[in-house]
Design an enzyme around this catalytic site. Structure first.
Site, PDB file in Angstrom:
ATOM      1  CG  HIS A  82      -2.154  -0.808   1.045  1.00 36.48           C
ATOM      2  ND1 HIS A  82      -2.150  -2.173   1.215  1.00 36.48           N
ATOM      3  CD2 HIS A  82      -3.424  -0.482   0.703  1.00 36.48           C
ATOM      4  CE1 HIS A  82      -3.360  -2.653   1.001  1.00 36.48           C
ATOM      5  NE2 HIS A  82      -4.149  -1.646   0.687  1.00 36.48           N
ATOM      6  CE  LYS A  94      -4.258  -0.235   4.481  1.00 32.62           C
ATOM      7  NZ  LYS A  94      -5.594   0.395   4.549  1.00 32.62           N
TER       8      LYS A  94
END
Length: 257
Positions: free
Chosen positions: A143, A147
């Site tokens: 990610h 995040k």
């Protein structure tokens, strides 16, 4: 028209949700919720909190893409007011989700999706089908660097699905006993007996690999999401579907048919 409030409307996902809902013919954004503010249409106020939004606007569905630290309070307030919730913010345990749904007003629906992309849902379904046939399984998720939670909700849910499909049997791959002293964590986090590894880096939006291994063979299932627009069809499907449901629903697959 389905009246929608977007919590986290100033964020990356929230901005995409506002745009997608605004383009849909059967729904409209009536307000945003974000303590940092945001610029919506003059007819669409932005409130600093869910409490202010419930006082100042009327809406059928709350879409929440905020932070793990605030999502539970947002959802609790909306559900107790009889507002259906579509939640993409990860970081809540099954216990918290069940507690929130149990405290909801009669008829209200809490829909939580670890991932709103159809490809990710299919990845998890394929992993479920493969899990009983392989001795080893690992999940690697990638990610963007901003995040807030690790591992991702998608990775956690994937590991849970694998464990359920194989009757709770843990992976037979070498575990923590092989980690070098002072380098604990190299084998990842164990989620229901499945090692899960989280990568955070610029360049990614959301990607995940599920790796299975057995004698002489491996199977890798991978999904990549390169743009947040990939989530929007699933978000819109959730908004359209919650009005006819009640209680807790986990996973976009419940609405895909």
């Amino acid at each position: 028209m389905i009246k929608v409030a977007v919590s986290g409307c100033a964020g990356r996902m929230g901005t995409a949700v506002v745009d997608a809902v605004g383009k849909a013919e059967d729904m409209e954004v009536v307000c945003g919720i974000d303590p940092h503010g945001a610029e919506l249409d003059a007819a669409q106020p932005v409130f600093a909190s869910i409490a202010e939004a419930l006082e100042g606007a009327t809406f059928d569905v709350l879409v929440d893409f905020t932070q793990p630290s605030v999502v539970a309070d947002n959802v609790r307030a909306a559900l107790s007011a009889g507002v259906d919730c579509v939640v993409g913010t990860t970081g809540m345990s099954n216990q918290v989700l069940e507690e929130l749904a149990a405290a909801a007003a009669p008829g209200a629906c809490l829909f939580y999706a670890p991932n709103f992309t159809t490809g990710a849902v299919l990845m998890m379904e394929f992993a479920k089908a493969a899990a009983p046939y392989f001795l080893e399984a690992e999940v690697i998720e990638f990610h963007h660097c901003n995040k807030k939670d690790a591992p991702s909700g998608t990775a956690v849910r994937t590991a849970q699905i694998i464990a359920e499909a194989r009757g709770g049997r843990a992976s037979e791959a070498p575990g923590r006993e092989t980690e070098m002293e002072g380098m604990e964590g190299a084998r990842g986090a164990l989620v229901e007996g499945v090692p899960v590894h989280a990568v955070r880096s610029m360049g990614y939006v959301a990607s995940q690999e599920v790796m299975f291994g057995s004698l002489g063979q491996t199977l890798t299932i991978r999904h990549d999401s390169w743009d947040r627009t990939s989530y929007m069809p699933g978000v819109l499907l959730g908004i359209r579907s919650v009005g006819a449901r009640e209680g807790l629903i986990v996973g976009l697959e419940n609405f895909m048919s």
